[in-house]
Design a protein around this motif. Sequence first.
Motif, short mmCIF file in Angstrom:
data_model
loop_
_atom_site.label_atom_id
_atom_site.label_comp_id
_atom_site.label_asym_id
_atom_site.label_seq_id
_atom_site.Cartn_x
_atom_site.Cartn_y
_atom_site.Cartn_z
N HIS A 1 7.52 1.48 6.50
CA HIS A 1 8.02 2.46 7.46
C HIS A 1 8.79 1.73 8.56
N ASP B 1 13.10 8.53 3.10
CA ASP B 1 13.12 9.78 3.91
C ASP B 1 14.43 9.89 4.66
N GLN C 1 9.53 -2.15 -1.70
CA GLN C 1 9.57 -2.77 -0.36
C GLN C 1 10.64 -3.86 -0.31
N THR D 1 0.82 -1.21 0.00
CA THR D 1 0.00 0.00 0.00
C THR D 1 0.86 1.26 0.00
N SER D 2 2.00 1.21 0.65
CA SER D 2 2.89 2.37 0.72
C SER D 2 4.28 1.86 1.09
N ALA E 1 2.36 6.38 10.84
CA ALA E 1 1.52 6.41 9.65
C ALA E 1 2.33 7.02 8.52
N LYS E 2 1.78 6.84 7.32
CA LYS E 2 2.44 7.35 6.13
C LYS E 2 2.83 8.82 6.25
N ARG E 3 1.91 9.60 6.88
CA ARG E 3 2.15 11.06 6.88
C ARG E 3 3.29 11.46 7.82
N ASP E 4 3.73 10.53 8.69
CA ASP E 4 4.84 10.88 9.57
C ASP E 4 6.09 11.11 8.74
N THR F 1 10.57 6.36 6.41
CA THR F 1 10.90 5.35 5.41
C THR F 1 12.41 5.44 5.14
N VAL G 1 5.38 -0.48 -5.85
CA VAL G 1 5.50 -0.30 -4.40
C VAL G 1 6.09 -1.57 -3.78
N ASN H 1 7.24 -1.33 10.13
CA ASN H 1 7.26 -2.52 9.28
C ASN H 1 8.67 -3.11 9.22
#
Length: 301
Positions: free
Chosen positions: A14, A244, A57, A10-11, A234-237, A241, A53, A17
């Motif tokens: 992070h 990031d 991963q 899904t994304s 969450a993704k928005r953090d 990743t 994606v 995970n």
Amino acid sequence: MAGRFAPSPTSPLHLGNLRTALVAWLAARSSGRKMLLRIEDLDQQRVSAAPAVANAQIADLQSLGLDFDGDVVWQSSRLQRYAAAVAGLPTYECFCTRREIAEAASAPHGDGYRPYPSTCAHLSDAERAERRETRPPALRVRAEGAVETVTDGLAGQVTGVVDDFVVVRSDGVPAYNLAVVVDDVAQGVDQVVRGDDLLSSSPRQAWLTRRLGGSVAQYLHVPLVVNADGRRLAKRDRSVTLADLAADGVSPDRVLTGLARSLGLAGATESVTPAQLVNRFDARALPREQWAVPSDATGWS
Ligand code: GLU
């Protein structure tokens, strides 16, 4: 005997995970098991970015130094297996909406899950035919009010009522609980390591494992990783990743070492590789509290 890591594409993965993947890898390697990688892309089948994606991963896991045995399994290529398993189960069509279930069910469990109150279990043929006119049905398995206890490496004994859970969604997609069990049984997975948000699914999955002729795995549900505010990542953090973190100048090696420290597996000044951690790993000694990620790059030095 095998363990596995089973991300949904899904994304990007992070830190939560990635930390769970490291624990799963160490649990498998330290017990002489194979370590498998399965991409749980059933939900994503119609999402064109899903393979990209998933490949990112896989690359992230490799860059941490985690390796996997055999071919990567993609759930989207195994639809026939899921259909065959469903065909062998006692199921019934369910026409309830989420809202109807919320109104009819008892209070949600801690994780927000509401056991299904078997509303559609005894519809007549005529009632079913009428409902099919308005809504495509989901398929639920008849669990007959079974109660299942599993043993988790950290949480201990976990007992849950097995409700008539969904095995095929109303859009025809095999449900998560069905696919995960079909694959774990087919792949010989006897060690399941994942985030503790899935702990409450394990009695249902253990029950289905037995129903499909498999042996119930040993479970290890790892506490979730939280952000600086104490909320689930969450993704928005930001800075969660590998991409990031690389942009902030933090290499995958440093991330791996930081994750190992968060698990009590590395000292403050040493730099480690996954292979060095295999002999240090002891599931019983894992931290039981949530881990808050460093709020900026200095936390990884
Ligand atoms: N695919 C699930 C997830 O990414 C994990 C499934 C499992 O480990 O059982 O949350």
